[in-house]
Design an enzyme around this catalytic site. Structure first.
Site, mmCIF file in Angstrom:
data_model
loop_
_atom_site.group_PDB
_atom_site.id
_atom_site.type_symbol
_atom_site.label_atom_id
_atom_site.label_comp_id
_atom_site.label_asym_id
_atom_site.label_seq_id
_atom_site.Cartn_x
_atom_site.Cartn_y
_atom_site.Cartn_z
ATOM 1 N N HIS A 264 -13.831 5.042 6.194
ATOM 2 C CA HIS A 264 -14.870 4.690 5.225
ATOM 3 C C HIS A 264 -16.187 4.442 5.961
ATOM 4 O O HIS A 264 -16.258 3.608 6.856
ATOM 5 C CB HIS A 264 -14.395 3.424 4.506
ATOM 6 C CG HIS A 264 -15.219 3.000 3.347
ATOM 7 N ND1 HIS A 264 -16.425 2.360 3.493
ATOM 8 C CD2 HIS A 264 -14.993 3.092 2.013
ATOM 9 C CE1 HIS A 264 -16.918 2.078 2.277
ATOM 10 N NE2 HIS A 264 -16.058 2.519 1.371
ATOM 11 N N GLU A 316 -14.287 8.166 1.044
ATOM 12 C CA GLU A 316 -15.679 7.704 1.110
ATOM 13 C C GLU A 316 -16.137 7.670 2.564
ATOM 14 O O GLU A 316 -16.816 6.720 2.971
ATOM 15 C CB GLU A 316 -15.840 6.324 0.470
ATOM 16 C CG GLU A 316 -15.507 6.281 -1.009
ATOM 17 C CD GLU A 316 -15.995 5.000 -1.686
ATOM 18 O OE1 GLU A 316 -16.744 5.100 -2.646
ATOM 19 O OE2 GLU A 316 -15.606 3.897 -1.220
ATOM 20 N N CYS A 334 -25.236 3.443 0.548
ATOM 21 C CA CYS A 334 -24.953 2.283 1.401
ATOM 22 C C CYS A 334 -24.649 2.676 2.845
ATOM 23 O O CYS A 334 -24.888 1.890 3.761
ATOM 24 C CB CYS A 334 -23.760 1.495 0.856
ATOM 25 S SG CYS A 334 -24.146 0.509 -0.597
ATOM 26 N N CYS A 400 -22.438 -1.169 -5.475
ATOM 27 C CA CYS A 400 -22.918 -1.756 -4.234
ATOM 28 C C CYS A 400 -24.301 -1.246 -3.840
ATOM 29 O O CYS A 400 -25.077 -1.966 -3.208
ATOM 30 C CB CYS A 400 -21.939 -1.472 -3.098
ATOM 31 S SG CYS A 400 -21.341 0.223 -3.087
#
Lengths: 635, 635
Positions: A264, A316, A334, A400
């Site tokens: 991730h 991800e 992010c 997020c």
């Protein structure tokens, strides 16, 4: 001659006033639209209500990381208040903090989900439940609120929680020898230490980082203790056929042994940021070496030209080396923000400007592409090719990115300047005034520029008295030719670690000018990248360009750029809040030649057309449509 | 002048003796290795044992279409016996037929699964249970066995079953108004009618075809009747986000309204074959028009250059127009075989050689690629690009392709010649002797050629007496220049419907020579095909080429062909049982230039190398490795 190896520190954003044409508007939009919009969404989605811990079976269930959306908003809003007092916003922040604080348990514990929804399950699922992750974002909010307002209101709550966590976790008898599946608390604890000077926070951060990936793996033990039933997101855990579960959270081996970026991508960036922090705090070269290996692996094999990272939606995150598909690129907003965080730390740990190059690449491209020019809608993923199916949204189930972008923009000032004992450095070219402390004296740097549209920068020094120190101006990696002058006199541009170093006695009013040749260029990719073979991208300065359907009509991928045609640059103040547009020639197949034909033994005819490229970050601010970064080149 | 519009009929394979260098070896391998290997696999996998209907709970469960694997083998083996008597094989066929026949129920029903495994569920799941599909393959086996041996042993069993089905299905009160989810019985019933002259079989075929796709959809009613629980393969039903369940089985609308190929590609080919049969039998232009529309849609938007069809594994079938990905191409072997079946019918229904072009494309490429040169291992899917992960297997869980290929090869002779009242046509250039009936007289055509490696064909006519008729020689679509002579005298090559027509009085011993210019060519694709933009394929005659790792080393997709370099052809008798190899120049990036670099503002250097291309059908007969049909072209 001064020693320029001395330690450099970032100049905090509170000592930097930005009045840059490019960033001012984004900053205002963030303040006036994004911060209120995120608050509204937190309210509408039940995230604020959830802070009351009144959830009952049957109501929409709070998600395990709802806390973090609220605390990241507090962080962004607090920083905004630091530079732009706003009574109404301050009231909202205070009320939200009160709500948050009211949920703190007597022992210090503070988490919506495991207080209101599954109260009996505290610390039972460190791998997936984001419990320490939420604590981390809470800590960052506490630090931010204190730094911005001087109030200890949230900071005290935070310290009480952090003290409790420091009791719960550790290697002593009766403590949990675990760490969070999603790194975040590690870097937050360093910030909390730097804010409070309480060394136990730093040690706890080190404990979490050192423990990570040790065998037997904590997450396996934890799963066994739970009776072998893993919860949440099991389906996210690996890229097809390649990575194991523990790669996903970078806990597949001890961090010092990690040489390849895996899993991730946001988790990776937050972990590596903490590793860089701890390398510096503990003067630990083994951690810094790991960071350098990981950085090389990332930037040499897994980073998109936009500073986007994470090729796959499946995890991800990262997949195979050179696997950089364009239309399915995940490139979470992010993750690019995390790349900014990590490189900021690497820059100061090493003094190497190459880290600022990557920071700049992410900042001007894959990070700010995450928010619309209106400031009210967001990309979670930032692909490099779209068939028109992508469009920014006002909110996400997992949300997020919006608040992460907002806190990045409110603290942009901190990335521009660095100060050292006998040094002052300019890392980013943003029109602004920075107040630095060099030789114990205030050095005010007044930067004037129209970057990223022009390569000219003037820096005027305002000094109380003359002073001898090294002024360092970053020579960007994208720049092939640069000229520098002091008070109109051309200087030899000696470059060290990527900075032009001007080491002399400076007088008040001295004016340094930097002329960076900024031409639009075709960028080529390592032939190991299958997705981009036979293709070129266009970049000018730090800005990566793309073709958009809005300018060029449908069928972008049918176009091929003329290899020799000039790339003509023209600033268009009326387009997309002002962008430099690049126009060049391309070939478009004549479709009538192919009517009713699938194959032919002759190459089809093409017509020459002019195409317009716009900055990647600004795409999808008009009608939805196709977009393309890597464009085929005509043969 | 004769009327060349008269009806043409295929000359059955029993009247054609092939002695072709290219096909003889394949035919021998099929006989000596493939047919025995399929029998062994049927035995080993329990398919033969299952015919005894002794299955008990706990044993490996027969699959719903196991019957068809056995009956297709009977078909292939029977045809083989027709030309190559073989006592041992005959014994095996007889034993297998006895086994099969022993399972016929008193009412005529004959199906392993719904007799031994789920005896109460006859005809309850027409959509997915392949019950009528299995009947169809059984019928074809019965016809084949009768045609090959003259024995009615299996044919009588088949007719009893067909008679029973004709009672069960139909529009009368008490009959099931349904049809099979997997078309097959429709074309089988036409064959059974042509063999037995029992018109009820033809009418039943028409019933199934006419009923298909009528609203309300039978499969919905059936599902409702079962209580709404669909069984088997629900996950296969549609290409992501696009096609509905009923597209999958071409039952989304009445067949005459279908204009676009959709769904499972083998189902489509079998259905369209039946539609072409019925159009002819009932002289029904509405069915023929639908076939023509579907053919145009297929060949203009969905057919791979190899004659492979079906772009997606998700539905084993068609997706969007021009969606022709290479590495994920499904291109089931059976689908290319089905394409041969359908085009053979279209050729005879219309007299248009373009259908033979497609037949030939599938035959020399995407169909025979399905079997190894050894004859013992098979491709189920035939992608146009491999990263080395594809390798032929000896058998499959669902093993429709091996026996389908085998029956194609045993009956290859039927595709070569056609006969009409006053016409004799050569459709395929295969060295062979065909015995045709023209004007009621025997016309023996002796064809000599080294096709597909050379473009020269000589046809000698053996006639009992002189006769006036049109000899038609297909002018292949791939051929740009052709010369034709009779007895050494050049003739004007007048072309009608894709055939060179030589209309004259023919004498015994006349010799016609055809010189087709056969050059290796670069083939380009419609720019709407995203997967192949900037790429070329190489084709020579009907043979599509590919690069294989075995000849060119790894990294095939890093290579780009020099656009102007000659394509040099050389026959290599020692390679892959004899193939024409094509050599040309390509550019290979110099990898050292990119060490540690992902992006650069300069195009990397390349070196010139020679590459070798081999026929696509012959790939993966050496060590496993990468393969590529569409090769990038240098800019």
């Amino acid at each position: 001659m001064l020693d320029i190896q001395t330690k450099l520190n970032p100049v905090p954003f509170t000592r930097v006033r930005i009045d840059d044409p490019f960033w001012m508007e984004r900053s205002r939009t963030n303040r006036e639209h994004t911060i209120p919009a995120i608050y509204d969404q937190c309210e509408r989605s039940g995230r604020l209500e959830a802070l009351k811990l009144q959830w009952r079976e049957g109501e929409p269930k709070p998600h395990v990381f709802w806390d973090s959306d609220v605390t990241k908003w507090i962080e962004a809003a607090s920083y905004s208040l630091a530079l732009h007092p706003d009574a109404e916003l301050e009231k909202r922040v205070d009320e939200t903090i009160d709500l948050l604080a009211s949920g703190q348990q007597p022992d210090g514990y503070l988490n919506i989900y495991f207080t209101a929804v599954e109260p009996g399950k505290r610390w039972m699922d460190l791998k997936d439940a984001h419990e320490l992750y939420c604590a981390g974002h809470l800590f960052e909010a506490g630090v931010a609120h204190f730094e911005a307002t001087g109030s200890r209101k949230l900071l005290d709550v935070v310290c009480k929680y952090a003290d409790y966590i420091a009791q719960v976790f550790g290697s002593a008898e009766g403590q949990i020898q675990g760490y969070c599946g999603h790194p975040e608390i590690e870097l937050a604890l360093v910030r909390l230490y730097r804010c409070t000077n309480n060394r136990s926070y730093l040690d706890l951060s080190k404990y979490f980082v050192d423990e990570r990936g040790r065998q037997p793996n904590y997450f396996d033990s934890e799963k066994e203790a739970r009776g072998g039933t893993p919860a949440y997101f099991e389906h996210y855990f690996s890229a097809p056929g390649r990575q194991t579960t523990h790669d996903y959270s970078q806990s597949h081996k001890p961090v010092r042994e990690q040489e390849q970026v895996v899993g991730h991508s946001v988790r990776a960036m937050y972990l590596y940021s903490a590793m860089a922090d701890l390398a510096e705090e503990y003067n630990d070269p083994t951690l810094m070496d790991a960071c350098k290996n990981l950085w090389n692996h990332l930037t040499e094999t897994q980073m998109y030209i936009t500073g986007g990272i994470g090729s796959s939606e499946g995890n991800e995150g990262f997949t195979d080396e050179y696997d950089l598909p364009n239309d399915t690129a995940y490139c979470e907003t992010c993750a690019s923000i995390g790349l900014v965080f990590w490189n900021h730390r690497m820059l100061h740990a090493t003094g190497e400007a190459k880290y600022a190059d990557v920071l700049e690449r992410a900042l001007y491209n894959g990070a700010i592409s995450g928010v619309s020019l209106s400031g009210k809608s967001f990309f979670y993923v930032n692909p490099l090719e779209s068939h028109g199916q992508h469009h920014r949204q006002e909110w996400f189930e997992v949300s997020c990115c919006p608040a992460n972008l907002s806190r990045l923009l409110t603290t942009l000032g901190q990335y521009i300047y660095s100060e050292g004992e006998r040094e002052a450095a300019v890392n980013l070219y943003v029109q602004s005034t920075g107040e630095l402390a060099v030789n114990g004296e205030q050095v005010k740097l007044r930067q004037q520029t129209n970057y990223p549209w022009e390569g000219h920068v003037a820096v005027t020094l305002e000094l109380g008295k003359s002073s001898e120190f090294a002024l360092k101006l970053r020579r960007p990696g994208w720049c092939s030719r640069v000229e520098v002058s002091v008070n109109g006199e051309k200087q030899p541009a000696s470059v060290e670690k990527g900075y032009i170093v001007l080491d002399r006695v400076w007088n008040n009013g001295d004016r340094v000018e930097l002329e960076m040749e900024m031409v639009a260029e075709r960028i080529y990719v390592n032939p190991a990248v299958a997705a981009d073979r036979g293709r070129v991208a266009i970049q000018r300065g730090p800005v990566v360009y793309c073709l958009e359907e809005a300018d060029n009509g449908p069928g972008l991928d049918k176009l091929s750029l003329s290899p020799e045609a000039p790339l003509n640059v023209k600033f268009d103040a009326s387009l997309l809040e002002g962008v430099a547009v690049i126009r060049t020639m391309a070939q478009r197949p004549i479709e009538q030649d192919w009517a009713g034909k699938l194959y032919a033994n002759k190459r089809g005819r093409s017509e020459n057309i002019e195409v317009s490229a716009i900055p990647y970050y600004a795409w999808d601010n008009r009608q939805p449509g196709a977009m393309l970064v890597w464009i085929r080149e005509s043969s």
